[in-house]
Design a protein around this motif. Structure first.
Motif, PDB file in Angstrom:
ATOM      1  N   CYS A 133       0.836  -1.206   0.000  1.00 46.33           N
ATOM      2  CA  CYS A 133       0.000   0.000   0.000  1.00 46.33           C
ATOM      3  C   CYS A 133       0.872   1.257   0.000  1.00 46.33           C
ATOM      4  O   CYS A 133       0.657   2.199   0.775  1.00 46.33           O
ATOM      5  N   TYR A 148      -0.244   3.011  -4.804  1.00 48.84           N
ATOM      6  CA  TYR A 148      -1.225   2.230  -4.046  1.00 48.84           C
ATOM      7  C   TYR A 148      -1.368   2.745  -2.622  1.00 48.84           C
ATOM      8  O   TYR A 148      -1.918   2.052  -1.758  1.00 48.84           O
ATOM      9  N   ASN A 164      -8.376   3.861  -1.985  1.00 49.12           N
ATOM     10  CA  ASN A 164      -9.052   3.621  -3.262  1.00 49.12           C
ATOM     11  C   ASN A 164      -8.256   2.713  -4.184  1.00 49.12           C
ATOM     12  O   ASN A 164      -8.829   1.958  -4.974  1.00 49.12           O
ATOM     13  N   THR A 165      -6.932   2.772  -4.078  1.00 49.38           N
ATOM     14  CA  THR A 165      -6.102   1.957  -4.964  1.00 49.38           C
ATOM     15  C   THR A 165      -5.537   0.713  -4.287  1.00 49.38           C
ATOM     16  O   THR A 165      -5.183  -0.256  -4.952  1.00 49.38           O
ATOM     17  N   CYS A 166      -5.406   0.743  -2.945  1.00 52.89           N
ATOM     18  CA  CYS A 166      -4.882  -0.427  -2.231  1.00 52.89           C
ATOM     19  C   CYS A 166      -6.050  -1.283  -1.779  1.00 52.89           C
ATOM     20  O   CYS A 166      -6.816  -0.889  -0.903  1.00 52.89           O
ATOM     21  N   ARG A 167      -6.179  -2.425  -2.388  1.00 55.96           N
ATOM     22  CA  ARG A 167      -7.314  -3.312  -2.130  1.00 55.96           C
ATOM     23  C   ARG A 167      -6.836  -4.622  -1.513  1.00 55.96           C
ATOM     24  O   ARG A 167      -5.648  -4.954  -1.587  1.00 55.96           O
ATOM     25  N   ASP A 191      -7.644  -1.702   6.212  1.00 55.44           N
ATOM     26  CA  ASP A 191      -8.688  -2.619   6.668  1.00 55.44           C
ATOM     27  C   ASP A 191      -9.412  -2.067   7.899  1.00 55.44           C
ATOM     28  O   ASP A 191      -9.783  -2.823   8.789  1.00 55.44           O
TER      29      ASP A 191
END
Length: 276
Positions: free
Chosen positions: A199, A203, A207-210, A231
């Motif tokens: 992340c 990232y 929004n970009t780190c999933r 999380d």
């Protein structure tokens, strides 16, 4: 009367001192090693936070220690395993080592992978914030449970009760030559170092780190624990800060096994869902 006048400020100072001491130690952690092996807790206070009365010590199986928690304290706590002292007197641990060379961590943090309990006491709105994080990987089961809390907040037990080392994906497993089986389970960030898993870079925002397949492994086993950096929604817990104490238990399951052979049985999983 002039003598009484001179003595009064000193008396006020003493009263204020005792009130300050009482307030500074108004909370506690009860830290219990329920494992069938020795665990060495490590404690790291955040920058600017008052320190605890110890930064690391030993807990034999079934042993507990109560620690006073200063008002406003923030920091993290974890367990170190498979520790030893070499001929030169240097103390090291296979998992969770803090690099001090001694039982006390003296300002050193946990070398990943390690299961972390994280706290911010008396934070926004007078609430305590706490979580159990697997973002830096996993080394042993841990349960954090509030005691004596008033109503309010999301004040519930959290942690990772399942032994994940036996089930750890092969490319995340830490298995020293001296141990038969895994002793810890790395995060994908530590294992692969990519921005996507860490992340970071592009990232570096929610929004970009999933979630990844690797973080999902941790989340499926321990749904209340942090599994990756963003999380927050299902992993941060809060309690009213006034009178809440916390129990922190390593290996909360009564059927815990040695650190180098940890697997979760179906009966363990039933107990996990009953508690969490």
């Amino acid at each position: 009367s002039s003598m009484a006048g001179r003595a009064l400020p000193a008396l006020v100072s003493v009263v204020v001192f005792f009130i300050s001491v009482r307030d500074a130690a108004s909370k506690s952690f009860v830290i219990t090693n329920n494992c069938e092996y020795t665990v060495w807790p490590g404690i790291l206070s955040s920058a600017g936070s008052a320190g605890m009365d110890s930064t690391g010590y030993v807990l034999a199986p079934r042993q507990s220690r109560t620690m006073s928690v200063p008002t406003g304290w923030s920091g993290r706590l974890w367990g170190r395993t498979l520790c030893s002292t070499d001929d030169a007197g240097k103390f090291t641990c296979v998992t969770g080592d803090c690099g001090s060379g001694r039982q006390d961590c003296a300002g050193g943090g946990a070398a990943p992978p390690a299961t972390l309990a994280e706290f911010t006491m008396d934070g926004s709105g007078g609430m305590d914030f706490y979580d159990v994080s697997l973002v830096d990987g996993y080394n042993l089961p841990m349960l954090v449970a509030p005691q004596g809390a008033a109503a309010g907040g999301n004040c519930e037990p959290t942690g990772c009760l399942v032994d994940l080392n036996g089930a750890c994906p092969a490319d995340l497993r830490v298995a020293p030559a001296s141990a038969s089986g895994g002793v810890a389970c790395r995060s994908a960030c530590e294992a692969f170092g990519s921005a996507q898993y860490c992340c970071s870079g592009e990232y570096g925002n929610p929004n970009t780190c999933r979630p990844s397949a690797y973080s999902q492994f941790f989340k499926n086993a321990c749904p209340r624990s942090y599994s990756y950096a963003y999380d927050d929604a299902t992993s941060t817990f809060t309690c009213p800060g006034s009178d809440t104490a916390y129990t922190i238990t390593f290996c909360p399951s009564t059927t815990s096994r040695p650190a180098n052979n940890l697997t979760a049985s179906p009966s363990d999983r039933v107990r996990v869902h009953a508690v969490l």
